[in-house]
Design an enzyme around this catalytic site. Structure first.
Site, PDB file in Angstrom:
ATOM      1  CD  GLU A  18       0.852   5.065   0.019  1.00 55.31           C
ATOM      2  OE1 GLU A  18      -0.246   5.662   0.045  1.00 55.31           O
ATOM      3  OE2 GLU A  18       1.453   4.806  -1.039  1.00 55.31           O
ATOM      4  CD  GLU A  75       4.973   1.281  -3.833  1.00 56.75           C
ATOM      5  OE1 GLU A  75       4.633   2.329  -4.432  1.00 56.75           O
ATOM      6  OE2 GLU A  75       4.279   0.753  -2.953  1.00 56.75           O
TER       7      GLU A  75
END
Length: 405
Positions: free
Chosen positions: A228, A335
């Site tokens: 991220e 994910e």
């Protein structure tokens, strides 16, 4: 439990070597490209909201067309993920531990780079910090949900607690399934003491964290090296990683070089959310990836968390995956979850999108982010009740993979 259903999407086509069929699942075109506004954030701790830097707007779900595709013709049981290497993971080279200011042309890697296992894996994460009984019956790859985050391992400087990671790694070794690490460098769930250190002390701390991990878990197959990147999260210790530098992202470049230095055989992944869902975020992530690769970062693969993919038309998601693959790297779904309380709708989305992921030749592996109802980070994403009863989406998936019987 063995609840085989008659509606399985299997066909007689043999599964091509490396487990990737050349056929794509395809829909009827459907929704247009979103501008990237209001995507959900990446997964944090179970039961908590996404990182505070993410936006919280909503995106309406397109009515995606039913995707047809080729399922596996042979069993993909959890017993053998197959770790025999057949192709080189990362083409980009870089000197492990070197400075990002070194030009890409002179950054020859001292490591071999990560290599891909035979067969496409489908994995999941730990549940509330532990591996549930029977995990390997359903999944052939495991990722610690929170136990591998630096803040969990070393909340107090110099005192690393490896016990939870030890248990998960041992489970993977004992059951011959793939162990994937999450995560080395991230701007969330990081040790609070890092921000007060000098850049030189930060650098030493980061390198110590990576080196100790790689020595302790040498058979780690995949690593989310940077998770991220900005604007989603920014580590408090980027100065110790080299700051922005000439590339604008030297701290990412050095993170990958150091990871390659200490874990030379792992597949190193640059991971993010919303990069296969929303146009602006897709372009931004692709730009970062391109720049760090050109600067010599040994990025072996790109990771797409895919938390919001269930809201988006399947063809649109596929188009973004195709676009990322233009950088010459495989794309892992890292994910995936489907936040849908309606059983039939969750199953429909699973059939459409998972089939596309499975048949995509640039996707070597898929990790789902939790499966036990009430134990996942986001409501509606659970696939199996505590007592073992499967929701229809989970039952379909196990039938599709010939697992769970």
């Amino acid at each position: 439990m063995n609840k085989k259903r008659s509606s399985r999407l299997l066909c007689s086509t043999a599964w091509i070597a490396l487990g990737m069929a050349t056929l794509f699942g395809c829909g009827d075109g459907g929704g247009g490209v979103d501008d990237g506004v209001g995507g959900s954030g990446g997964a944090g701790s179970t039961g908590t909201s996404a990182s505070t830097s993410s936006s919280n707007g909503t995106t309406s779900s397109s009515s995606a067309s039913t995707t047809t595709g080729v399922g596996p013709a042979t069993s993909s049981s959890s017993g053998g993920p197959g770790t025999t290497s057949s192709s080189s993971g990362g083409a980009t080279t870089g000197v492990g531990g070197g400075d990002a200011s070194t030009s890409a042309s002179t950054s020859a890697s001292t490591g071999t780079g990560g290599t891909e296992p035979e067969g496409k894996f489908v994995g999941n994460i730990t549940t509330s910090g532990a591996v549930r009984d029977g995990f390997a019956k359903y999944w052939n790859q495991i990722t610690p949900e929170n136990e591998g985050k630096w803040g969990s391992v070393e909340s107090s400087r110099g005192n690393k607690n490896w016990s939870s990671l030890d248990r998960t790694y041992k489970y993977a070794q004992d059951n011959k399934i793939i162990f994937k690490h999450h995560v080395f460098v991230w701007g969330s769930q990081q040790p609070s003491w890092l921000g007060s250190l000098s850049p030189d002390e930060q650098k030493k701390a980061v390198r110590s964290w990576m080196e100790e991990f790689c020595k302790r878990y040498p058979d780690t197959k995949y690593i989310d090296v940077v998770n991220e990147p900005p604007p989603h999260t920014t580590p408090s210790y980027t100065a110790g990683l080299g700051g922005n530098g000439a590339s604008g992202w030297d701290w990412i470049v050095n993170s990958f070089k150091w990871a390659r230095e200490f874990c030379p055989n792992a597949v190193l992944i640059l991971n993010d959310y919303n990069n296969i869902e929303y146009e602006n975020e897709h372009r931004h992530f692709k730009d970062i990836a391109k720049k760090v690769i050109e600067a010599g970062a040994p990025v072996d693969a790109l990771g797409a968390q895919a938390h919001d993919a269930f809201k988006i038309n399947t063809n649109t998601v596929k188009g973004y995956i195709d676009s990322l693959a233009e950088l010459g790297k495989p794309v892992y779904i890292t994910e995936y979850d489907i936040g849908e309380a309606n059983d039939n709708r969750q199953k429909q989305i699973m059939e459409e999108q998972f089939t596309m992921f499975w048949n995509h030749p640039k996707i070597p592996g898929i990790t789902l982010w939790g499966y036990i109802v009430g134990k996942t980070w986001r409501n509606g994403t659970g696939l199996q009740q505590e007592n073992g009863t499967m929701r229809p989406a989970m039952q379909w998936l196990m039938d599709f993979l010939d697992r769970g019987g």
